[in-house]
Design an enzyme around this catalytic site. Structure first.
Site, PDB file in Angstrom:
ATOM      1  N   ILE A   1      43.858  58.532   6.225  1.00 14.58           N
ATOM      2  CA  ILE A   1      44.285  59.543   5.259  1.00 14.58           C
ATOM      3  C   ILE A   1      45.036  60.681   5.953  1.00 14.58           C
ATOM      4  O   ILE A   1      46.019  61.201   5.432  1.00 14.58           O
ATOM      5  CB  ILE A   1      43.062  60.053   4.459  1.00 14.58           C
ATOM      6  CG1 ILE A   1      42.590  58.950   3.489  1.00 14.58           C
ATOM      7  CG2 ILE A   1      43.394  61.334   3.709  1.00 14.58           C
ATOM      8  CD1 ILE A   1      41.296  59.253   2.765  1.00 14.58           C
ATOM      9  N   GLU A   2      44.601  61.046   7.149  1.00 15.32           N
ATOM     10  CA  GLU A   2      45.257  62.156   7.853  1.00 15.32           C
ATOM     11  C   GLU A   2      46.666  61.797   8.338  1.00 15.32           C
ATOM     12  O   GLU A   2      47.571  62.621   8.271  1.00 15.32           O
ATOM     13  CB  GLU A   2      44.408  62.603   9.046  1.00 15.32           C
ATOM     14  CG  GLU A   2      43.110  63.292   8.661  1.00 15.32           C
ATOM     15  CD  GLU A   2      43.333  64.605   7.913  1.00 15.32           C
ATOM     16  OE1 GLU A   2      44.449  65.142   7.958  1.00 15.32           O
ATOM     17  OE2 GLU A   2      42.377  65.078   7.276  1.00 15.32           O
ATOM     18  N   SER A   3      46.830  60.592   8.860  1.00 19.21           N
ATOM     19  CA  SER A   3      48.126  60.278   9.477  1.00 19.21           C
ATOM     20  C   SER A   3      48.551  58.829   9.319  1.00 19.21           C
ATOM     21  O   SER A   3      49.398  58.364  10.080  1.00 19.21           O
ATOM     22  CB  SER A   3      48.071  60.620  10.977  1.00 19.21           C
ATOM     23  OG  SER A   3      47.149  59.768  11.641  1.00 19.21           O
TER      24      SER A   3
END
Ligand code: CA
Length: 402
Positions: free
Chosen positions: A127-129
């Site tokens: 989700i972050e990257s």
């Protein structure tokens, strides 16, 4: 209260997406003066003149693209389900499972050391990257200097800028490789510099904490941060559950065992654990997906203060482990409050003595608790869900005292 993450726009983190940093533009006297004024404080933290000058080389004025982003912040709040559908897509699940296979030995070693399940680590990383594929290419010093000089969020970004200089002084990363989102969140894990200093780890043992190019360091840094935030290896983040007809929502927190005795079942048919504490979370109100969430849900919110984010991470982790999609349908988009509506609800509940949190227009555990107490007083089903109808009712007349 500053959040642990740089930006929470409408309760959700901004993607580390590719915005091009603007060219430096014309030299800006006030901007340079702002930078020079940092020099003594940086020196007091052990940042050498050489590191300081190298960090700001080529930064003559604020980044116009970032200034535009600051001005563009809105109070629009995406529904939890909109965010969830975008964050946990079929393509991302497939990519996550491929990464789980490729990195199996590393993930097992990290899970053993920190006690955080591999699925949760992969979900956060995804989700972050997008598993490191889109970590953001905005130079961090340029981003933080622009945000700090604009005094966006008070002194938060000035402090983060000084922390970033400390990282450069330690030599973990070269200035031209220190990059991330326009909001100063760095690398594959989107840590602000202060979070990096406190929690990032060197897992692959090369002497540098590399959240920009090392899979092992990135995953272990996520694990170390969650462990430091209090992750409990003995329990899950939560479960989607089915409530029996006529379930008394006023008893919304307690032992998982008691919920089971009251007829609550997991939506996937598996048994609930016989131990642990949890509370009911109905992010779309009664009839929409219902969850029993544990303290680990709050730990994920510590990474990024948003219910939608924590739910997306938890659900994504389950999907990576082979779990099913959510069983219950989400409600129609109209039956929810936006940012200004949530602010008005907070004001109304505060005036009536139910709510003592900030008037920030954001949903979270405190507002949910206040809504539930109001609903119980008013004889309504206590699902804790803030709707336009509830706001209208509170605006209509003085609600019953708690
Ligand atoms: Ca390393």
């Amino acid at each position: 209260m500053p959040t642990r993450r740089a930006f929470v726009a409408g309760g959700l983190c901004l993607a580390a997406g590719p915005i091009r940093a603007a060219e430096a533009g014309r030299p800006d006297g006030a901007f340079r003066a702002f930078i020079e004024a940092l020099r003594p404080e940086a020196a007091a933290r052990g940042v050498s003149p050489r590191t300081f000058d190298a960090a700001f080389r080529g930064i003559a004025g604020p980044d116009a693209g970032i200034q535009a982003r600051i001005r563009g912040q809105s109070e629009f709040v995406r529904p939890v389900w909109d965010y969830l559908v975008g964050a946990v897509s079929a393509g991302r699940i497939a990519r996550g499972r491929a990464r789980a296979t490729a990195l199996a030995p590393t993930l097992s070693a990290i899970e053993r050391r920190y006690g955080v399940p591999a699925g949760v680590l992969l979900a956060l990383w995804g989700i972050e990257s997008d598993f490191g594929a889109s970590a953001g290419s905005v130079p961090t010093i340029r981003a933080l200097t622009t945000l700090a000089a604009a005094r966006y969020r008070g002194t938060l970004f000035r402090d983060e800028l000084l922390a970033a200089l400390t990282i450069l002084e330690r030599g973990d990363v070269a200035p031209d490789r220190m990059s991330g989102s326009w909001a100063g969140a760095m690398g594959q894990v989107q840590f602000l510099p202060s979070t990096y200093l406190a929690h990032a780890v060197d897992f692959d043992g090369d002497g540098r904490r590399d959240i920009w190019t090392s899979d092992g360091d990135s995953l272990a840094s996520i694990a170390a941060y969650l462990k430091d935030l209090g992750w409990d290896p003995a329990v899950s983040w939560g479960y989607e559950v089915l409530l029996p007809g006529g379930f008394d929502l006023s008893g919304y927190a307690g032992d998982i065992d008691d919920f089971a005795k009251r007829g609550v079942r997991r939506a996937d048919g598996k048994p609930l654990p016989g131990r642990g504490h949890a509370s009911l979370f109905l992010p779309g109100g009664l009839g929409a997906p219902a969850f029993l969430i544990t303290d680990n849900f709050e730990v994920i919110r510590g990474y990024n203060t948003s219910d939608a984010y924590a739910l997306a991470v938890g659900h994504f982790a389950d999907r990576l482990d082979g779990g099913p999609s959510l069983a219950a349908p989400w409600p129609a988009a109209a039956a929810r409050l936006d940012g200004p509506g949530l602010k008005a609800l907070q004001s109304g509940l505060a005036a009536a003595g139910y709510y003592e949190g900030p008037n920030d227009g954001r949903a979270g555990p405190r507002l949910r608790e206040a809504v539930r107490r109001y609903q119980i007083s008013a004889g309504l089903p206590a699902d804790g869900y803030a709707t336009p109808a509830l706001l209208a009712r509170i605006k209509d007349g003085p609600p019953a005292r708690p």
